[in-house]
Design a protein around this motif. Structure first.
Motif, PDB file in Angstrom:
ATOM      1  N   GLU A 102       1.187  -1.437  -0.039  1.00 32.78           N
ATOM      2  CA  GLU A 102       0.260  -0.337   0.376  1.00 32.78           C
ATOM      3  C   GLU A 102       0.734   1.384  -0.348  1.00 32.78           C
ATOM      4  N   PRO A 103       0.034   2.269  -0.336  1.00 30.56           N
ATOM      5  CA  PRO A 103       0.904   3.997  -0.822  1.00 30.56           C
ATOM      6  C   PRO A 103       1.464   4.217   0.556  1.00 30.56           C
ATOM      7  N   ILE A 104       2.310   4.690   1.479  1.00 33.63           N
ATOM      8  CA  ILE A 104       2.648   5.740   2.497  1.00 33.63           C
ATOM      9  C   ILE A 104       2.476   6.366   2.369  1.00 33.63           C
ATOM     10  N   ALA A 105       0.979   7.135   3.040  1.00 31.88           N
ATOM     11  CA  ALA A 105       0.983   8.705   3.643  1.00 31.88           C
ATOM     12  C   ALA A 105       1.958   9.506   3.639  1.00 31.88           C
ATOM     13  N   ALA A 106       1.878  10.909   3.043  1.00 32.74           N
ATOM     14  CA  ALA A 106       2.813  11.709   3.130  1.00 32.74           C
ATOM     15  C   ALA A 106       2.975  12.064   4.815  1.00 32.74           C
ATOM     16  N   ASP A 107       2.278  11.946   5.695  1.00 28.47           N
ATOM     17  CA  ASP A 107       2.005  12.608   6.375  1.00 28.47           C
ATOM     18  C   ASP A 107       2.569  11.834   8.259  1.00 28.47           C
ATOM     19  N   ALA A 108       2.717  10.163   6.954  1.00 28.18           N
ATOM     20  CA  ALA A 108       3.008   8.975   8.570  1.00 28.18           C
ATOM     21  C   ALA A 108       3.578   9.185   8.848  1.00 28.18           C
ATOM     22  N   PRO A 109       3.260   9.005  10.179  1.00 27.91           N
ATOM     23  CA  PRO A 109       4.006   9.306  11.719  1.00 27.91           C
ATOM     24  C   PRO A 109       5.751   8.118  11.611  1.00 27.91           C
ATOM     25  N   ILE A 110       6.282   8.255  12.404  1.00 30.84           N
ATOM     26  CA  ILE A 110       7.818   7.852  12.296  1.00 30.84           C
ATOM     27  C   ILE A 110       7.564   6.139  12.416  1.00 30.84           C
ATOM     28  N   GLU A 111       6.865   5.727  13.656  1.00 24.33           N
ATOM     29  CA  GLU A 111       6.563   4.595  14.145  1.00 24.33           C
ATOM     30  C   GLU A 111       6.157   3.357  12.638  1.00 24.33           C
ATOM     31  N   THR A 112       5.024   4.293  12.085  1.00 20.00           N
ATOM     32  CA  THR A 112       4.968   3.175  11.173  1.00 20.00           C
ATOM     33  C   THR A 112       5.365   3.584  10.074  1.00 20.00           C
ATOM     34  N   ILE A 113       7.121   4.532   9.765  1.00 21.80           N
ATOM     35  CA  ILE A 113       7.772   3.934   8.570  1.00 21.80           C
ATOM     36  C   ILE A 113       8.486   3.159   8.741  1.00 21.80           C
ATOM     37  N   SER A 114       9.113   3.458  10.295  1.00 22.65           N
ATOM     38  CA  SER A 114      10.458   3.403  10.783  1.00 22.65           C
ATOM     39  C   SER A 114      10.973   1.697  10.592  1.00 22.65           C
ATOM     40  N   LYS A 115      11.102   1.219   9.511  1.00 25.00           N
ATOM     41  CA  LYS A 115      11.660  -0.220   9.071  1.00 25.00           C
ATOM     42  C   LYS A 115      13.425  -0.777   8.779  1.00 25.00           C
ATOM     43  N   PRO A 116      13.305  -2.267   9.769  1.00 26.46           N
ATOM     44  CA  PRO A 116      14.529  -2.457   9.559  1.00 26.46           C
ATOM     45  C   PRO A 116      14.606  -2.722   7.952  1.00 26.46           C
ATOM     46  N   ARG A 117      16.515  -3.443   7.954  1.00 24.11           N
ATOM     47  CA  ARG A 117      16.347  -4.011   6.098  1.00 24.11           C
ATOM     48  C   ARG A 117      15.654  -5.348   5.807  1.00 24.11           C
ATOM     49  N   ASN A 118      14.828  -5.542   5.238  1.00 24.03           N
ATOM     50  CA  ASN A 118      15.100  -7.012   4.996  1.00 24.03           C
ATOM     51  C   ASN A 118      15.913  -7.852   4.345  1.00 24.03           C
ATOM     52  N   SER A 119      15.890  -9.110   4.780  1.00 18.15           N
ATOM     53  CA  SER A 119      16.907  -9.863   4.041  1.00 18.15           C
ATOM     54  C   SER A 119      17.184  -9.870   1.935  1.00 18.15           C
ATOM     55  N   PHE A 120      17.963 -10.623   2.099  1.00 21.70           N
ATOM     56  CA  PHE A 120      18.220 -10.196   0.899  1.00 21.70           C
ATOM     57  C   PHE A 120      17.225 -11.321   0.147  1.00 21.70           C
ATOM     58  N   ASP A 121      17.479 -12.581   0.674  1.00 22.20           N
ATOM     59  CA  ASP A 121      15.944 -13.836   0.268  1.00 22.20           C
ATOM     60  C   ASP A 121      14.888 -13.329   0.431  1.00 22.20           C
ATOM     61  N   GLU A 122      14.524 -12.065   1.480  1.00 26.16           N
ATOM     62  CA  GLU A 122      13.672 -11.927   1.764  1.00 26.16           C
ATOM     63  C   GLU A 122      13.163 -10.401   0.192  1.00 26.16           C
ATOM     64  N   CYS A 123      13.942  -9.886   0.253  1.00 22.52           N
ATOM     65  CA  CYS A 123      13.924  -9.534  -0.606  1.00 22.52           C
ATOM     66  C   CYS A 123      13.290 -10.001  -2.198  1.00 22.52           C
ATOM     67  N   VAL A 124      14.829 -11.065  -2.585  1.00 28.54           N
ATOM     68  CA  VAL A 124      13.857 -11.353  -3.686  1.00 28.54           C
ATOM     69  C   VAL A 124      12.878 -12.311  -3.977  1.00 28.54           C
ATOM     70  N   ASP A 125      12.970 -13.085  -3.511  1.00 27.86           N
ATOM     71  CA  ASP A 125      11.062 -13.830  -2.958  1.00 27.86           C
ATOM     72  C   ASP A 125      10.117 -12.984  -3.197  1.00 27.86           C
TER      73      ASP A 125
END
Length: 604
Positions: free
Chosen positions: A170-193
């Motif tokens: 889903e698109p992320i709202a321009a005013d989304a709070p920091i806690e909703t968009i503060s994410k760690p990196r996914n693993s390489f294999d997760e990205c590939v899948d």
């Protein structure tokens, strides 16, 4: 990353399609309200073109990451020295870059903006009121095109930065709070899948191949599946497949981002995807243009596959591309030339690449039986696109057709058939350093020739190829050789490439060469010359983990001299810095500071 910038409607709207096969040649140009922008197919077409607009336009490598996602890939590989002083490739080659460098941040941001534009389009395209025309459901088609492009943007991030952050569907709202968009990196294999699953998911709702002129430049099933092959080949390669150099690349919760166990299954998965493409889309064939001799046929085929729009080999391309900047970089700065015959000489081909091309007898130049010599004097020789024989260094005599396609060397007739220019990079030559007051001269005594219009650099408006069939063949045999060595398909498809290139094939026939004992090396050598100057070599040397060997120096000729006093002596023209950390670009420093969950790449 308190807020993720999303393209507003002001930047989403673009020029309408100006003609056949020009879909990717559209740029933002208009403003409408949000509801108006998705109401009709005319404006939806414009919005979709914006989704595509972040695709890397490698014709703009003269200005990498300067408003584009064009990269510095040719000049930052061992193919060439980009002698334009302001080129970002020079920063990479000198080690003068880090996580705070502007281009590092720009590339990251542009791709994520493209991802967000894709998600925003997908969330709103159903508002179109006239997108079902003549029985074609364009809402579904366009939705799946945007979904595929979003996955492709993640792939481009992945090969450059390693494991990245998957934002969700889903698109992320321009005013989304920091806690909703503060994410760690996914693993390489997760990205590939995720990328592969998205590319697979779109295929049911897209045409297999272009069915009309208006379809060229759009993603279809073939395009999605071709990118799937690229993704899986990257994932199977040593840089990401059990690379213990990244043992400490973990999220703050201890999650390993790059698997520490090498998997042969990843190679099989890539090979299967490539073979599936070949069998599913038989309409793509290696391009052949017939000449008066077999050698000329090979030369014309390998040259014009890049120059003939939407030929049988092109899987995906941008139509009507502005290629004049790239061509100016390739054209020698002839002091007796004018217009499109007088360029900048910036893309200076390395002696390593000159050596990499095969001889006409099909042998590598380091084979004692090849006949190659860099010290053997001169011979009267007529190049395949020349109208006369000329005295040239013996190292340019008896080479395979792709060499003459790829490299402009001294005493070679200029590419424009209506010109009488004969290029010379000797010190006092017409494109030599001695007659040029600035830095617009070749640093190696060569310039790139492949992908240059026959009329010179100033003629533009043709396709910018992203993927062609020869690459799929080479992807297939590389992955197959790692997963199933000895499979007969390896030799079959390797020989298809060599046959079109006009060099003897490997095998047991009367004119065949012995089957290489080191097939991995043979495949890599073939890939290097077949895909030269197509933005592959930079990533190939990195995914193979050989860049710390290949990217230390650039060799060329002694441009301070004339032929009589040492021009043809091979010298080091550039020393480069390459450390293990350079295999991946750093995550932009600003991203790491704003989102503490984002860990930096190893060594940065």
């Amino acid at each position: 990353m308190k807020k993720i910038y999303i393209f507003t409607i002001a930047t989403l709207l673009v020029l309408s399609n100006a003609g056949c096969k020009k879909f990717l040649d559209q740029v933002p140009n208009d403003r409408l309200t949000f509801d108006e922008s998705f109401a009709t197919k005319a404006t939806v077409d414009q919005l979709l073109a914006n989704v595509y607009s972040t695709l890397p336009d490698e014709m703009q490598q003269r200005f990498p990451a300067n408003g584009y996602t064009a990269g510095p890939w040719t000049g930052a590989s061992d193919e060439a020295d980009y002698t334009l002083p302001s080129s970002f490739s020079n920063n990479l080659n000198s080690g003068n870059w880090d996580a705070t460098t502007g281009q590092v941040n720009t590339m990251w941001q542009l791709y994520y903006r493209g991802i967000q534009a894709s998600s925003n389009f997908m969330a709103n395209v159903s508002k179109c009121t006239d997108c079902n025309l003549n029985g074609v459901d364009f809402i579904s088609r366009y939705y799946n095109e945007a979904r595929a492009i979003r996955a492709i943007y993640y792939y481009y991030l992945l090969r450059q930065y390693g494991p990245v952050i998957l934002l969700g569907n889903e698109p992320i709202a321009a005013d989304a709070p920091i806690e909703t968009i503060s994410k760690p990196r996914n693993s390489f294999d997760e990205c590939v899948d995720y990328i592969v699953s998205e590319l697979d998911a779109v295929t049911a709702n897209l045409p297999a191949i272009p069915v009309s002129n208006d379809d060229y430049g759009h993603v279809n099933k073939a395009v999605a599946q071709a990118y799937k092959v690229q993704v899986l080949l990257t994932a199977a390669s040593p840089l990401f497949n059990g690379n213990t150099d990244y043992a400490n690349l973990k999220n703050k919760d201890g999650k390993q981002l790059i698997s520490q166990t090498a998997s042969a299954e990843k190679w099989k998965r890539a090979a299967d995807a490539a073979k599936s493409f070949i069998t599913t889309f038989p309409s793509f064939t290696l391009y052949v243009k017939t000449g008066t001799t077999p050698f000329l046929t090979a030369f014309l085929s390998c040259r014009d596959v890049m120059l003939t729009d939407w030929n049988s080999e092109v899987i995906f391309a941008k139509g009507n591309a502005d290629i004049t900047n790239l061509q100016y970089n390739m054209a020698p700065n002839h002091n007796n030339g004018t217009g499109g015959d007088k360029g900048g000489s910036f893309l200076s081909v390395s002696q390593q690449l000159v050596r990499a091309y095969f001889m006409a007898n099909g042998r590598s130049t380091d084979d004692p039986l090849s006949g190659y010599s860099e010290t053997g004097g001169f011979t009267s020789f007529q190049a395949p696109d020349d109208n006369a024989a000329r005295q040239v260094s013996n190292m340019y005599v008896g080479r395979e057709p792709r060499f003459y396609v790829g490299v402009t060397y001294t005493n070679r007739k200029w590419i424009n058939p209506n010109s009488s220019l004969i290029t010379s990079f000797e010190f006092n030559g017409n494109a030599g350093k001695g007659s040029i007051s600035n830095t617009d001269y070749s640093g190696t005594g060569y310039t790139q020739r492949k992908n240059l219009s026959l009329s010179g650099w100033s003629t533009g408006g043709r396709t910018n190829i992203f993927i062609r069939l020869a690459e799929i063949y080479l992807d297939y045999i590389e992955a197959l050789n790692e997963s199933d060595p000895g499979n007969p398909d390896i030799l079959i498809y390797l020989n298809k490439i060599r046959e079109r290139a006009g060099v003897p094939q490997y095998g047991a026939g009367a004119n065949a060469l012995p089957i290489p004992a080191d097939m991995r090396d043979a495949i890599r050598r073939e890939r290097r010359v077949e895909l030269a100057f197509e933005s592959h070599r930079y990533f190939d040397t990195r995914r193979w983990k050989i860049a710390e060997t290949t990217d230390k120096v650039i060799l060329g000729l002694n441009i301070q001299k004339n032929a009589a006093d040492g021009f043809y002596n091979v010298v080091t023209t550039e020393s480069r810095v390459f450390d293990k950390k350079h295999y991946l670009w750093p995550i932009p420093n600003g991203e790491v500071q704003k989102v503490p969950l984002v860990v930096q790449n190893t060594g940065w």
